[in-house]
Design an enzyme around this catalytic site. Structure first.
Site, mmCIF file in Angstrom:
data_model
loop_
_atom_site.group_PDB
_atom_site.id
_atom_site.type_symbol
_atom_site.label_atom_id
_atom_site.label_comp_id
_atom_site.label_asym_id
_atom_site.label_seq_id
_atom_site.Cartn_x
_atom_site.Cartn_y
_atom_site.Cartn_z
ATOM 1 C CG HIS A 72 -0.072 -23.445 -129.210
ATOM 2 N ND1 HIS A 72 -0.780 -22.417 -129.770
ATOM 3 C CD2 HIS A 72 -0.178 -24.495 -130.057
ATOM 4 C CE1 HIS A 72 -1.297 -22.816 -130.925
ATOM 5 N NE2 HIS A 72 -0.949 -24.087 -131.110
ATOM 6 C CE1 TYR A 200 -4.228 -15.072 -126.522
ATOM 7 C CE2 TYR A 200 -6.361 -14.140 -125.948
ATOM 8 C CZ TYR A 200 -5.462 -15.193 -125.922
ATOM 9 O OH TYR A 200 -5.804 -16.360 -125.289
ATOM 10 N N PRO A 292 -13.529 -14.398 -121.706
ATOM 11 C CG PRO A 292 -14.481 -14.830 -123.775
ATOM 12 C CD PRO A 292 -14.727 -14.135 -122.484
ATOM 13 C CE LYS A 296 -5.556 -18.003 -117.043
ATOM 14 N NZ LYS A 296 -4.849 -19.155 -117.581
ATOM 15 C CE1 TYR A 383 -2.206 -18.691 -123.354
ATOM 16 C CE2 TYR A 383 -3.625 -16.792 -123.013
ATOM 17 C CZ TYR A 383 -3.266 -17.914 -123.744
ATOM 18 O OH TYR A 383 -3.991 -18.261 -124.862
HETATM 19 P P1 FAS Z 1 -21.231 -25.288 -118.591
HETATM 20 O O1 FAS Z 1 -22.142 -24.095 -118.722
HETATM 21 O O2 FAS Z 1 -20.324 -25.640 -119.705
HETATM 22 O O3 FAS Z 1 -22.103 -26.604 -118.296
HETATM 23 C C1 FAS Z 1 -23.196 -26.540 -117.408
HETATM 24 C C2 FAS Z 1 -24.143 -27.666 -117.789
HETATM 25 O O4 FAS Z 1 -25.222 -27.678 -116.838
HETATM 26 C C3 FAS Z 1 -24.760 -27.464 -119.172
HETATM 27 O O5 FAS Z 1 -24.655 -28.638 -119.933
HETATM 28 C C4 FAS Z 1 -26.222 -27.123 -118.862
HETATM 29 O O6 FAS Z 1 -27.119 -27.602 -119.852
HETATM 30 C C5 FAS Z 1 -26.436 -27.831 -117.545
HETATM 31 N N1 FAS Z 1 -27.520 -27.238 -116.740
HETATM 32 C C6 FAS Z 1 -27.819 -25.934 -116.582
HETATM 33 N N2 FAS Z 1 -28.907 -25.791 -115.785
HETATM 34 C C7 FAS Z 1 -29.297 -27.052 -115.435
HETATM 35 C C8 FAS Z 1 -30.339 -27.567 -114.643
HETATM 36 N N3 FAS Z 1 -31.210 -26.753 -114.038
HETATM 37 N N4 FAS Z 1 -30.445 -28.909 -114.495
HETATM 38 C C9 FAS Z 1 -29.544 -29.742 -115.101
HETATM 39 N N5 FAS Z 1 -28.515 -29.318 -115.878
HETATM 40 C C10 FAS Z 1 -28.410 -27.986 -116.035
HETATM 41 N N6 FAS Z 1 -13.919 -20.354 -121.693
HETATM 42 C C11 FAS Z 1 -12.661 -20.309 -122.177
HETATM 43 O O7 FAS Z 1 -11.719 -20.670 -121.461
HETATM 44 N N7 FAS Z 1 -12.427 -19.845 -123.466
HETATM 45 C C12 FAS Z 1 -13.465 -19.468 -124.292
HETATM 46 O O8 FAS Z 1 -13.249 -19.073 -125.437
HETATM 47 C C13 FAS Z 1 -14.787 -19.523 -123.826
HETATM 48 N N8 FAS Z 1 -15.852 -19.179 -124.639
HETATM 49 C C14 FAS Z 1 -17.134 -19.244 -124.131
HETATM 50 C C15 FAS Z 1 -18.263 -18.907 -124.913
HETATM 51 C C16 FAS Z 1 -19.560 -18.970 -124.392
HETATM 52 C C17 FAS Z 1 -20.758 -18.601 -125.245
HETATM 53 C C18 FAS Z 1 -19.755 -19.340 -123.048
HETATM 54 C C19 FAS Z 1 -21.152 -19.365 -122.445
HETATM 55 C C20 FAS Z 1 -18.652 -19.679 -122.267
HETATM 56 C C21 FAS Z 1 -17.339 -19.647 -122.802
HETATM 57 N N9 FAS Z 1 -16.220 -20.012 -122.050
HETATM 58 C C22 FAS Z 1 -14.968 -19.976 -122.508
HETATM 59 C C23 FAS Z 1 -16.388 -20.467 -120.731
HETATM 60 C C24 FAS Z 1 -16.812 -21.907 -120.812
HETATM 61 O O9 FAS Z 1 -15.879 -22.635 -121.553
HETATM 62 C C25 FAS Z 1 -17.022 -22.363 -119.410
HETATM 63 O O10 FAS Z 1 -15.981 -21.919 -118.560
HETATM 64 C C26 FAS Z 1 -17.151 -23.847 -119.298
HETATM 65 O O11 FAS Z 1 -18.173 -24.271 -120.170
HETATM 66 C C27 FAS Z 1 -17.485 -24.133 -117.845
HETATM 67 O O12 FAS Z 1 -17.920 -25.422 -117.753
HETATM 68 P P2 FAS Z 1 -19.091 -25.808 -116.731
HETATM 69 O O13 FAS Z 1 -18.799 -25.170 -115.408
HETATM 70 O O14 FAS Z 1 -19.230 -27.271 -116.840
HETATM 71 O O15 FAS Z 1 -20.404 -25.047 -117.252
HETATM 72 C C1 PHB Z 2 -10.640 -20.313 -128.501
HETATM 73 O O1 PHB Z 2 -9.848 -20.893 -129.272
HETATM 74 O O2 PHB Z 2 -11.880 -20.499 -128.535
HETATM 75 C C2 PHB Z 2 -10.070 -19.349 -127.481
HETATM 76 C C3 PHB Z 2 -8.710 -19.357 -127.228
HETATM 77 C C4 PHB Z 2 -8.190 -18.474 -126.292
HETATM 78 C C5 PHB Z 2 -9.045 -17.602 -125.630
HETATM 79 C C6 PHB Z 2 -10.412 -17.612 -125.879
HETATM 80 C C7 PHB Z 2 -10.938 -18.497 -126.814
HETATM 81 O O3 PHB Z 2 -8.525 -16.719 -124.724
#
Ligand code: FAS
Ligand code: PHB
Length: 390
Positions: A72, A200, A292, A296, A383
């Site tokens: 993009h 957005y 989000p 980032k 961004y």
């Molecule tokens: P994660 O949380 O992805 O992974 C951590 C892992 O550790 C999980 O698999 C968990 O099960 C495991 N874990 C936890 N406790 C443990 C324990 N005690 N023992 C062993 N394992 C354990 N980011 C964006 O950029 N755009 C978005 O749109 C966006 N939407 C999101 C929506 C939601 C609901 C959430 C919660 C986050 C969102 N994020 C988004 C942020 C997300 O993408 C995170 O930045 C990304 O998953 C980070 O990755 P990890 O640091 O690996 O953490």
């Molecule tokens: C998504 O596609 O899930 C998405 C993209 C951009 C954002 C947040 C979420 O800033």
């Protein structure tokens, strides 16, 4: 069991760290509390910075991304019916790639299995120990028996609710937090996106994001109250509200369909300092959370583990400069992303205390962006993602 680096968590941070360490010849084992299917079932991020794409290439895990990722060159902001395109390519020379976090995770899991690297799923009561001495280790329970993994280092990649940060003595940690008074209601649907790039949107009724996973799979978000629940929203109600909030010419392109996922994510800014404690390192959501809005979260996690993998490889090459500077270098970039994500969230959402004056300020900021290349460039360079060493 013994390894060089014990990684807690098989999310994108843990899996990418494991792949980069393996590439550098550093042995590692991942211990994850959930099943692989559960991890894959979480629908999250959708936009990858070039830094993240480059790290996936470096890890040897980018062939499907190369084939299926959507480059993009820009995205749009809309205020009411007005739309402003931010031309990332023209303003920064760089672009972002649309490729779902689920697919990144799937590729990393497949790469790990093909390389025969050890990943323990469904580990119970995982506990990091000995990280403040020279014999760090993980213990956990599985199949009713106590398990133990001795290592040189522990990487806490276990997310915001993980055990690693929670294990640290409160006095050793400084935390900074801002909780936003709303959430995002997200829907995934096998319908064509309303636009070829992300929009957005800020309407009188609240924030929207029109995103995608492919030319046939859309991802939409609506700002919603914190006490809202996904089950309170029928698909029809979601589509009707989205159509009310999108700019009219985009709403006219809206193709509705059955939702294949519907969830609400709270919004929070959070940072824990430092990100290193003796032989324990924190990376990704275990150390920081961003709303989000700026796309980032996943990208910060990738940048952390890019720095950490190089630092650990340098340690085994005889230099501790990388691990000694990991926390400061990671946090320097984290805080710039925290600022950007907070700013973008503040611009695009209706807050309970926004009021008429606040709404005029948000409108003035949009008008300034419309007329200023400098303002658009500042937005664009944040961004697409600041350089790894920034
Ligand atoms: P994660 O949380 O992805 O992974 C951590 C892992 O550790 C999980 O698999 C968990 O099960 C495991 N874990 C936890 N406790 C443990 C324990 N005690 N023992 C062993 N394992 C354990 N980011 C964006 O950029 N755009 C978005 O749109 C966006 N939407 C999101 C929506 C939601 C609901 C959430 C919660 C986050 C969102 N994020 C988004 C942020 C997300 O993408 C995170 O930045 C990304 O998953 C980070 O990755 P990890 O640091 O690996 O953490
Ligand atoms: C998504 O596609 O899930 C998405 C993209 C951009 C954002 C947040 C979420 O800033």
């Amino acid at each position: 069991m013994r390894t060089q680096v014990a990684i807690v968590g098989a999310g994108p941070a843990g899996l990418l760290l494991g792949a980069l360490l393996h590439r550098a010849g550093v042995a590692n084992v991942i211990v994850e509390q959930r099943s692989a299917d559960y991890v894959l079932g979480r629908i999250r991020a959708g936009v990858l910075e070039q830094v993240t794409v480059d790290l996936l290439h470096e890890a040897g895990v980018a062939s499907r991304l190369q084939a299926e990722g959507l480059p993009h060159d820009g995205f749009e902001l809309s205020f009411g019916a007005e739309r402003l395109r931010i031309d990332l390519r023209a303003l920064t020379g760089r672009r972002v790639t649309v490729y779902g976090q689920t697919e990144v995770t799937r590729d990393l899991m497949a790469h790990r299995a093909a390389a025969g690297l050890a990943t323990v799923y469904e580990a119970e009561q995982v506990q990091p120990q000995g990280w403040d001495g020279d014999r760090p280790r993980l213990t956990w329970r599985q199949g009713g028996a106590e398990q133990r993994l001795d290592a040189d280092f522990i990487a806490g990649c276990d997310g915001f609710h993980g055990v690693c940060r929670a294990t640290l003595p409160a006095a050793a940690l400084r935390t900074f937090e801002k909780v936003y008074p709303f959430g995002w209601l997200g829907v995934l649907a096998d319908t064509p996106p309303v636009n070829h790039e992300l929009i957005y949107g800020r309407s009188e009724r609240g924030f929207t994001l029109a995103s995608m996973r492919s030319a046939t799979r859309s991802r939409y978000y609506l700002q919603c109250p914190l006490d809202d629940r996904p089950e309170a929203w029928s698909d029809e109600a979601f589509w009707a509200e989205l159509a009310r909030r999108l700019p009219p010419d985009a709403a006219a392109q809206l193709v509705t369909g059955a939702s294949i996922e519907k969830s609400i994510a709270p919004l929070r800014s959070f940072v824990a300092e430092p990100m290193r404690f003796g032989r324990l390192f924190l990376a990704g959501d275990a150390a920081h959370i961003v709303p989000p809005t700026g796309a980032k979260g996943l990208n910060l996690a990738a940048a952390d583990v890019g720095l950490l993998a190089r630092a650990l490889a340098e340690h085994y090459g005889g230099s501790d400069a990388g691990i000694d500077h990991y926390s400061a270098r990671a946090l320097a970039r984290v805080w710039k992303a925290e600022r950007f994500s907070w700013w973008f969230t503040s611009l695009m959402h209706r807050f309970p205390d926004t009021g008429e004056f606040g709404a005029r300020l948000q409108r003035a900021e949009f008008d300034y962006l419309c007329g200023s290349t400098a303002a658009q460039t500042a937005l664009a360079e944040n961004y697409v993602g600041l350089p790894l060493g920034a």
